[in-house]
Write an enzyme that holds these catalytic residues in place. Structure first.
Site, PDB file in Angstrom:
ATOM      1  N   ASP A   1      40.205  40.328  33.385  1.00  0.00           N
ATOM      2  CA  ASP A   1      39.792  41.148  32.245  1.00  0.00           C
ATOM      3  C   ASP A   1      38.306  40.956  31.986  1.00  0.00           C
ATOM      4  O   ASP A   1      37.741  39.914  32.328  1.00  0.00           O
ATOM      5  CB  ASP A   1      40.585  40.788  30.979  1.00  0.00           C
ATOM      6  CG  ASP A   1      40.490  41.902  29.948  1.00  0.00           C
ATOM      7  OD1 ASP A   1      41.277  42.860  30.041  1.00  0.00           O
ATOM      8  OD2 ASP A   1      39.590  41.840  29.091  1.00  0.00           O
TER       9      ASP A   1
ATOM     10  N   TYR B   1      32.971  43.915  21.687  1.00  0.00           N
ATOM     11  CA  TYR B   1      34.165  43.122  21.349  1.00  0.00           C
ATOM     12  C   TYR B   1      33.769  41.776  20.749  1.00  0.00           C
ATOM     13  O   TYR B   1      34.419  41.268  19.846  1.00  0.00           O
ATOM     14  CB  TYR B   1      35.040  42.902  22.588  1.00  0.00           C
ATOM     15  CG  TYR B   1      35.741  44.163  23.057  1.00  0.00           C
ATOM     16  CD1 TYR B   1      36.925  44.588  22.453  1.00  0.00           C
ATOM     17  CD2 TYR B   1      35.211  44.941  24.075  1.00  0.00           C
ATOM     18  CE1 TYR B   1      37.559  45.748  22.864  1.00  0.00           C
ATOM     19  CE2 TYR B   1      35.837  46.105  24.500  1.00  0.00           C
ATOM     20  CZ  TYR B   1      37.004  46.507  23.884  1.00  0.00           C
ATOM     21  OH  TYR B   1      37.632  47.655  24.284  1.00  0.00           O
TER      22      TYR B   1
HETATM   23  O1  CP3 Z   1      44.286  47.089  37.184  1.00  0.00           O
HETATM   24  C1  CP3 Z   1      43.115  46.908  36.818  1.00  0.00           C
HETATM   25  O2  CP3 Z   1      42.349  47.815  36.489  1.00  0.00           O
HETATM   26  C2  CP3 Z   1      42.568  45.492  36.873  1.00  0.00           C
HETATM   27  C3  CP3 Z   1      42.652  44.713  35.692  1.00  0.00           C
HETATM   28  C4  CP3 Z   1      41.902  45.089  34.420  1.00  0.00           C
HETATM   29  C5  CP3 Z   1      42.437  44.821  33.131  1.00  0.00           C
HETATM   30  N1  CP3 Z   1      41.478  45.093  32.195  1.00  0.00           N
HETATM   31  C6  CP3 Z   1      43.777  44.296  32.877  1.00  0.00           C
HETATM   32  C7  CP3 Z   1      44.369  44.416  31.535  1.00  0.00           C
HETATM   33  C8  CP3 Z   1      40.604  45.611  34.220  1.00  0.00           C
HETATM   34  C9  CP3 Z   1      39.627  46.139  35.247  1.00  0.00           C
HETATM   35  C10 CP3 Z   1      40.362  45.610  32.813  1.00  0.00           C
HETATM   36  C11 CP3 Z   1      39.096  46.043  32.206  1.00  0.00           C
HETATM   37  C12 CP3 Z   1      38.972  46.075  30.737  1.00  0.00           C
HETATM   38  N2  CP3 Z   1      39.492  45.213  29.816  1.00  0.00           N
HETATM   39  C13 CP3 Z   1      38.163  47.015  30.044  1.00  0.00           C
HETATM   40  C14 CP3 Z   1      37.312  48.090  30.670  1.00  0.00           C
HETATM   41  C15 CP3 Z   1      38.115  49.255  31.140  1.00  0.00           C
HETATM   42  C16 CP3 Z   1      38.856  49.987  30.073  1.00  0.00           C
HETATM   43  O3  CP3 Z   1      40.099  50.081  30.202  1.00  0.00           O
HETATM   44  O4  CP3 Z   1      38.234  50.497  29.142  1.00  0.00           O
HETATM   45  C17 CP3 Z   1      38.278  46.718  28.662  1.00  0.00           C
HETATM   46  C18 CP3 Z   1      37.613  47.475  27.522  1.00  0.00           C
HETATM   47  C19 CP3 Z   1      39.112  45.564  28.530  1.00  0.00           C
HETATM   48  C20 CP3 Z   1      39.478  44.837  27.282  1.00  0.00           C
HETATM   49  C21 CP3 Z   1      40.929  44.904  27.032  1.00  0.00           C
HETATM   50  N3  CP3 Z   1      41.885  44.245  27.783  1.00  0.00           N
HETATM   51  C22 CP3 Z   1      41.607  45.615  26.005  1.00  0.00           C
HETATM   52  C23 CP3 Z   1      40.933  46.485  24.967  1.00  0.00           C
HETATM   53  C24 CP3 Z   1      42.970  45.359  26.157  1.00  0.00           C
HETATM   54  C25 CP3 Z   1      44.084  45.812  25.247  1.00  0.00           C
HETATM   55  C26 CP3 Z   1      44.444  47.214  25.467  1.00  0.00           C
HETATM   56  C27 CP3 Z   1      45.562  47.316  26.470  1.00  0.00           C
HETATM   57  O5  CP3 Z   1      45.475  48.172  27.365  1.00  0.00           O
HETATM   58  O6  CP3 Z   1      46.530  46.575  26.310  1.00  0.00           O
HETATM   59  C28 CP3 Z   1      43.127  44.535  27.303  1.00  0.00           C
HETATM   60  C29 CP3 Z   1      44.405  44.035  27.862  1.00  0.00           C
HETATM   61  C30 CP3 Z   1      44.677  44.289  29.317  1.00  0.00           C
HETATM   62  N4  CP3 Z   1      43.763  44.153  30.331  1.00  0.00           N
HETATM   63  C31 CP3 Z   1      45.936  44.647  29.883  1.00  0.00           C
HETATM   64  C32 CP3 Z   1      45.740  44.720  31.271  1.00  0.00           C
HETATM   65  C33 CP3 Z   1      46.774  45.012  32.323  1.00  0.00           C
HETATM   66  C34 CP3 Z   1      47.229  44.801  29.119  1.00  0.00           C
HETATM   67  C35 CP3 Z   1      47.750  43.445  28.812  1.00  0.00           C
HETATM   68  C36 CP3 Z   1      49.231  43.283  28.950  1.00  0.00           C
HETATM   69  O7  CP3 Z   1      49.748  43.223  30.068  1.00  0.00           O
HETATM   70  O8  CP3 Z   1      49.851  43.166  27.900  1.00  0.00           O
END
Ligand code: CP3
Length: 350
Positions: A83, A159
Site C-alpha cells: 500500500d 492522508y
Molecule cells: O492490486 C493492486 O493494485 C496492488 C495493491 C495496492 C493496494 N493499494 C492494496 C489495497 C495498491 C497499488 C494500492 C494503492 C493505494 N492505496 C492508493 C493509490 C491508488 C488508488 O486506489 O487510489 C491509495 C490512495 C491507497 C490508500 C488506501 N489503501 C485506501 C484509501 C484504502 C481503503 C479503501 C479501500 O479500497 O479499501 C486502502 C486499502 C487497500 N489497499 C485495500 C487493498 C487491496 C483494501 C484492504 C482490504 O483488503 O480490506
C-alpha cells in the site's frame, strides 16, 4: 546484427516494450487494484492473514495475492501487493486500516507534527516488502512484468495531514497555503523516502514502477506544478540516478489539462489516464511523447454488457500507438469476475 537486435527485443516483456515507446499488436493489460476483494481467493487469504497490514508484511501471503489475478486472468503484469501508506509507517508515523473505514493515521496539522517523523525510511520496515518482490519475481514467466509502486508525495501527504481520506483534501491544501515552507519539508522527506523505496523494489526485481497520485486533480495549476510535478520529477531523476534507465509510470488522477506538462516535465515513460481523460486528446497530444495507460471507467466494468463493450472499444482507439490497457482507477470490490473476463476477451480477441 538485425537478428540479434530482434532476439533481444523478443526478450523484453511486452509491457516494458510499450514503455520504451513501441506499439504492441495486442496491448499488454493489467488492472489497478487487480489483487483485491472482488476475488474470492483474495478474501480467503486476507481472512487468514487477519488484517490488511499483516497481509502487506507477510511476504509469503502478499506474494500469493499478488500472483492470484495473474494466474486467473493471464495479465501481462503483476503489481506488488502492498500500500502507498507503508511509507509513512516506515517514516515513523502511526498507520492503521480499520475494517470498512479505510486508513487512519495520526493527523499532522502543523509544523510541530513533523518533529515526530524520521528523516529517512526505516529499512527494517521495508525489508518484508522487498522480500515479497523477490518471491513474486521468482514465480513469474518471461513475459509477465512485475510492477512496483509508491504513492506520489502529494497524495501520501493528503492522508498524513488529514489522517484519513477526505474527498477534497482540504486539510493538506490548507496546510500548503498556510505554511508552504513546512509543507515543503514534509514533501521533501516523502521524495527522499520514495526514491529509496522505489530503488529498493527495482533492485529486488521489479521491472518498472508506478507512482500513484490519486489526488493530483484537486490542485490548481500553480500548486499542481509545485506539489505534484516537481516532487515527481525529483523522484524520477533520483531513481534513475541509482537505477539507470528505470521505467516509470505516473498516474496523476484528474490532471486534465496538466497531463501534458506533467508528462514532459516529470520525464515518466508512461502516463496513467483516469477514466475522465478524453481519448482523442490522449492520442493527439500525449502518445507522441509518452506511452499511455488506461482508461476504462471502473463503473463501466461494474455494469458490464454493452456499456463495457463500448468503453473497451473506445480505449482500443489508442492501440495504434503505445498503449497499456488498464482501468481509469482501481477495480471496484463488487465487480463480477465475468465482466473482467469479457473485457479481456474483447481486447485480446479470443
Ligand atoms: O492490486 C493492486 O493494485 C496492488 C495493491 C495496492 C493496494 N493499494 C492494496 C489495497 C495498491 C497499488 C494500492 C494503492 C493505494 N492505496 C492508493 C493509490 C491508488 C488508488 O486506489 O487510489 C491509495 C490512495 C491507497 C490508500 C488506501 N489503501 C485506501 C484509501 C484504502 C481503503 C479503501 C479501500 O479500497 O479499501 C486502502 C486499502 C487497500 N489497499 C485495500 C487493498 C487491496 C483494501 C484492504 C482490504 O483488503 O480490506
Amino acid at each position: 546484427m538485425e537478428e540479434a537486435a530482434q532476439a533481444q527485443g523478443m526478450g523484453i516483456k511486452p509491457l516494458i516494450r510499450v514503455l520504451q515507446g513501441q506499439r504492441e499488436e495486442i496491448p499488454p493489460i493489467w488492472m489497478m487494484r487487480q489483487a483485491g476483494r472482488y476475488l474470492p481467493e483474495y478474501r480467503q487469504v486476507r481472512e487468514k492473514a487477519g488484517g490488511f497490514l499483516n497481509l502487506c508484511f507477510n511476504p509469503e501471503l502478499a506474494a500469493e495475492v499478488t500472483l492470484q489475478p495473474v494466474r486467473r486472468f493471464g495479465f501481462d503484469a503483476a503489481i506488488l501487493f502492498s500500500d502507498i501508506l507503508i511509507l509513512p509507517l516506515a517514516l515513523g508515523r502511526k498507520v492503521e486500516f480499520l475494517a470498512g473505514e479505510g486508513p487512519k493515521l495520526e493527523p499532522m496539522l502543523d509544523a510541530d507534527a513533523l518533529k515526530g517523523m524520521r528523516d529517512n525510511a526505516d529499512s527494517d520496515v521495508l525489508a518484508p516488502i522487498y522480500a515479497t518482490v523477490r518471491r513474486v519475481k521468482a514465480e513469474l514467466d518471461h513475459k509477465t512484468a512485475l510492477i512496483g509502486f509508491c504513492g506520489a508525495p502529494w497524495t501520501v501527504a493528503t492522508y498524513m495531514v488529514a489522517g484519513e481520506a477526505t474527498g477534497d483534501q482540504a486539510p493538506a491544501r490548507y496546510f500548503a497555503y498556510r505554511d508552504p515552507e513546512n509543507f515543503a519539508r514534509l514533501i521533501d522527506r516523502l521524495v527522499r523516502g520514495s526514491i529509496d523505496y522505489l530503488v529498493g523494489q527495482l533492485k529486488a526485481g521489479a521491472d518498472c514502477v508506478q507512482i500513484f497520485d490519486t489526488w493530483a486533480g484537486v490542485l490548481p495549476p500553480e500548486q499542481f506544478d509545485r506539489w505534484c510535478i516537481q516532487p515527481t520529477q525529483k523522484i524520477v531523476q533520483g531513481v534513475r540516478a541509482q537505477v539507470p534507465g528505470a521505467k516509470i509510470i505516473g498516474f496523476p488522477r484528474g490532471a486534465g489539462a496538466m497531463a501534458l506538462p506533467y508528462a514532459e516535465l516529470t520525464g515518466v515513460d508512461g502516463l496513467g489516464l483516469d477514466w475522465m481523460f478524453p481519448r482523442s486528446l490522449a492520442r493527439d497530444i500525449l502518445q507522441p511523447h509518452v506511452a499511455v495507460q488506461g482508461n476504462v471507467d471502473p463503473l463501466a466494468l461494474l455494469a458490464g454488457g454493452a456499456a463495457l463493450d463500448r468503453e473497451v472499444d473506445d480505449v482500443m482507439t489508442l492501440a495504434d500507438g503505445p498503449l497499456i490497457f488498464n482501468l481509469g482507477h482501481g477495480i471496484l470490490p463488487a465487480t463480477p469476475i465475468e465482466h473482467v473476463e469479457r473485457m479481456l476477451k474483447r481486447v485480446r480477441g479470443n
